[in-house]
Scaffold this active site. Structure first.
Site, PDB file in Angstrom:
ATOM      1  N   LYS A  34     -31.946  35.657 -10.856  1.00 46.99           N
ATOM      2  CA  LYS A  34     -31.766  34.911 -12.220  1.00 46.99           C
ATOM      3  C   LYS A  34     -32.766  35.663 -13.133  1.00 46.99           C
ATOM      4  O   LYS A  34     -33.144  36.733 -12.775  1.00 46.99           O
ATOM      5  CB  LYS A  34     -32.802  33.631 -11.816  1.00 46.99           C
ATOM      6  CG  LYS A  34     -34.116  33.858 -11.331  1.00 46.99           C
ATOM      7  CD  LYS A  34     -34.904  32.545 -10.707  1.00 46.99           C
ATOM      8  CE  LYS A  34     -36.235  32.839 -10.040  1.00 46.99           C
ATOM      9  NZ  LYS A  34     -36.740  31.863  -9.589  1.00 46.99           N
ATOM     10  N   ARG A 129     -42.370  20.425  -8.129  1.00 50.48           N
ATOM     11  CA  ARG A 129     -41.510  20.817  -9.393  1.00 50.48           C
ATOM     12  C   ARG A 129     -40.250  20.023  -9.051  1.00 50.48           C
ATOM     13  O   ARG A 129     -39.917  18.914  -9.414  1.00 50.48           O
ATOM     14  CB  ARG A 129     -41.336  22.098  -9.472  1.00 50.48           C
ATOM     15  CG  ARG A 129     -40.921  22.771 -10.460  1.00 50.48           C
ATOM     16  CD  ARG A 129     -40.924  24.207 -10.786  1.00 50.48           C
ATOM     17  NE  ARG A 129     -40.145  25.092  -9.667  1.00 50.48           N
ATOM     18  CZ  ARG A 129     -40.241  26.264  -9.388  1.00 50.48           C
ATOM     19  NH1 ARG A 129     -40.591  27.114 -10.297  1.00 50.48           N
ATOM     20  NH2 ARG A 129     -39.197  26.705  -8.562  1.00 50.48           N
ATOM     21  N   TYR A 254     -53.935  47.624 -35.717  1.00 46.19           N
ATOM     22  CA  TYR A 254     -54.074  46.287 -36.375  1.00 46.19           C
ATOM     23  C   TYR A 254     -55.540  45.700 -35.828  1.00 46.19           C
ATOM     24  O   TYR A 254     -55.595  45.585 -34.691  1.00 46.19           O
ATOM     25  CB  TYR A 254     -52.902  45.349 -36.037  1.00 46.19           C
ATOM     26  CG  TYR A 254     -51.420  45.706 -36.614  1.00 46.19           C
ATOM     27  CD1 TYR A 254     -51.573  45.483 -37.935  1.00 46.19           C
ATOM     28  CD2 TYR A 254     -50.430  46.007 -35.914  1.00 46.19           C
ATOM     29  CE1 TYR A 254     -50.014  45.885 -38.480  1.00 46.19           C
ATOM     30  CE2 TYR A 254     -49.229  46.315 -36.459  1.00 46.19           C
ATOM     31  CZ  TYR A 254     -49.035  46.337 -37.905  1.00 46.19           C
ATOM     32  OH  TYR A 254     -47.830  46.508 -38.499  1.00 46.19           O
ATOM     33  N   MET A 302     -45.518  46.039 -32.404  1.00 43.47           N
ATOM     34  CA  MET A 302     -44.395  45.716 -31.966  1.00 43.47           C
ATOM     35  C   MET A 302     -43.478  46.917 -31.731  1.00 43.47           C
ATOM     36  O   MET A 302     -42.986  46.697 -30.560  1.00 43.47           O
ATOM     37  CB  MET A 302     -43.298  45.193 -33.341  1.00 43.47           C
ATOM     38  CG  MET A 302     -42.205  44.574 -32.856  1.00 43.47           C
ATOM     39  SD  MET A 302     -41.241  44.078 -34.484  1.00 43.47           S
ATOM     40  CE  MET A 302     -42.053  42.577 -34.917  1.00 43.47           C
TER      41      MET A 302
HETATM   42  C1  LIG Z   1     -37.302  32.319  -8.388  1.00 42.15           C
HETATM   43  C2  LIG Z   1     -37.123  31.737  -6.928  1.00 42.15           C
HETATM   44  C3  LIG Z   1     -36.951  32.278  -5.886  1.00 42.15           C
HETATM   45  C4  LIG Z   1     -37.475  33.894  -5.677  1.00 42.15           C
HETATM   46  O1  LIG Z   1     -38.760  33.936  -5.773  1.00 42.15           O
HETATM   47  P1  LIG Z   1     -39.653  35.409  -5.663  1.00 42.15           P
HETATM   48  O2  LIG Z   1     -40.981  35.049  -5.604  1.00 42.15           O
HETATM   49  O3  LIG Z   1     -39.349  36.040  -6.924  1.00 42.15           O
HETATM   50  O4  LIG Z   1     -39.041  35.881  -4.429  1.00 42.15           O
HETATM   51  C5  LIG Z   1     -36.977  31.672  -4.414  1.00 42.15           C
HETATM   52  N1  LIG Z   1     -36.547  30.466  -4.540  1.00 42.15           N
HETATM   53  C6  LIG Z   1     -36.491  29.704  -5.725  1.00 42.15           C
HETATM   54  C7  LIG Z   1     -36.321  28.118  -5.610  1.00 42.15           C
HETATM   55  C8  LIG Z   1     -36.962  30.510  -6.922  1.00 42.15           C
HETATM   56  O5  LIG Z   1     -36.813  29.619  -7.869  1.00 42.15           O
END
Ligand SMILES: *Cc1c(COP(=O)(O)O)cnc(C)c1O
Length: 359
Positions: A34, A129, A254, A302
């Site tokens: 992802k 969650r 800055y 930036m």
């Molecule tokens: C992002 C995610 C993972 C991977 O997590 P890492 O800590 O990067 O290994 C696994 N399971 C779910 C549901 C996630 O959202």
């Protein structure tokens, strides 16, 4: 000449996947890609994970981008689908879905599909969650078995909230709860993210879901990937574009947030929050020039950062390469300096940065 470059070491990526298998030798691997493969480049990374058993992404668009890139492995949607209209897309593309709530289950039950979809039932064991409550499990399970829109094999999943902390008793409690809930259900079980894979062998199950560790980075508190036999995949670099003298007591950048205590030289490096480097990196956050670390001086802007290289410049000149993180400077350490986590730094790389893939 290119300035900001993310060099992606594909050999390290393959080695890290092999290391996942060493940690969890009995588990199949769903490689988590992802957020543009944690900022490493979705399709390129996927193309070099031939040894993974499946891919996992958060959203349908990410999964479609993998198919458009020619990737054919099964893909699991970690947030599932959002609308009944998504279901034919899932079917046509061999996407597997999480089912985490009543709306999804209902949409699935009411759809008219030519073939069943492969489903992962997500149980909330303490993360709070996504996921159904333990008390809903039997109802959901039976309804999934009853609908012809879901494949008969209903896989079971949960997610850890505190697995990065070895001292936290919550992970063992989540594993125990999951194990008690799924007893007698023979389908594949999947619990562990990277921290679970590294630190909680009781949570390995038939499948594991490594994300961060594949990129060579440690998910554990106060650790670096090297301690787990991992190699950083990303090396973020840029160049020195100017070297300047400053007198004592000059305020730099800055807001004038850094003041020289004595006369010194500053290297201006072409990297800033416009590249994804964290603006909140504190004074003194290291960068590497040659083989030595130097502290940043003043606010990250930036496009540029000033670095205090000392009175006699140590031979540093315009055009020299600067490592912002990578093998010589763990991204875990830079994240600490910016009071964030390495996940965020990797995901935040912006399109201005060029990518170089090294076999
Ligand atoms: C992002 C995610 C993972 C991977 O997590 P890492 O800590 O990067 O290994 C696994 N399971 C779910 C549901 C996630 O959202």
């Amino acid at each position: 000449m290119r300035l900001a470059i993310a060099q992606i070491n594909l050999t390290a990526l393959a080695d890290n996947l092999a290391q996942v298998r060493k940690f969890a030798p009995k588990s199949k691997v769903m490689a988590v890609l992802k957020a543009n493969a944690y900022g490493h480049g979705l399709v390129k990374i996927a193309q070099h994970l031939n040894d993974a058993d499946a891919f996992a992404v958060a959203r349908i668009d990410e999964a479609l981008a993998l198919r458009a890139g020619g990737l054919t492995k099964p893909i699991v949607l970690l947030e599932g689908f959002f609308h009944q209209d998504d279901l034919p897309i899932l079917l046509a593309n061999n996407f597997q879905t999480i089912i985490h709530d009543e709306n999804q289950l209902k949409a699935l039950e009411e759809a008219s599909l030519d073939e069943p979809i492969s489903c992962w039932l997500k149980i909330n064991t303490g993360m709070h969650r996504l996921g159904i409550a333990p008390a809903q499990l039997n109802d959901f399970y039976q309804r999934l078995q009853a609908t012809s829109n879901a494949k008969d094999t209903i896989n079971l999943m949960t997610h850890f909230s505190c697995a990065d902390d070895l001292q936290d008793p919550k992970t063992a409690a989540q594993i125990a709860l999951f194990d008690s809930l799924v007893q007698g259900k023979q389908q594949a079980h999947c619990l562990s993210n990277s921290a679970g894979i590294i630190a909680w062998p009781a949570g390995h199950g038939e499948w594991v879901r490594p994300g961060l560790m594949m990129y060579g980075v440690s998910p554990m508190l106060n650790a670096t990937g090297k301690e787990h036999g991992l190699k950083p995949v990303m090396r973020l670099t840029t160049k020195v574009i100017a070297i300047r003298d400053v007198d004592a007591q000059q305020c730099v950048g800055y807001g004038g947030r850094w003041q020289s205590t004595k006369a010194t030289k500053l290297a201006v490096v072409a990297m800033g929050y416009g590249d994804g480097y964290p603006r909140h990196a504190k004074q003194g956050t290291p960068v590497v020039i040659g083989s030595k670390r130097y502290p940043i001086a003043g606010s990250v802007s930036m496009d540029m950062i000033s670095v205090d290289i000392g009175e006699n410049t140590a031979g540093i000149k315009v055009g020299d390469e600067v490592e912002m993180w990578g093998p010589k400077l763990p991204v875990e350490e830079v994240a600490q300096c910016a009071t964030t986590i390495p996940y965020e730094l990797l995901c935040n790389i912006t399109p201005r940065v060029s990518y170089e893939y090294l076999e």
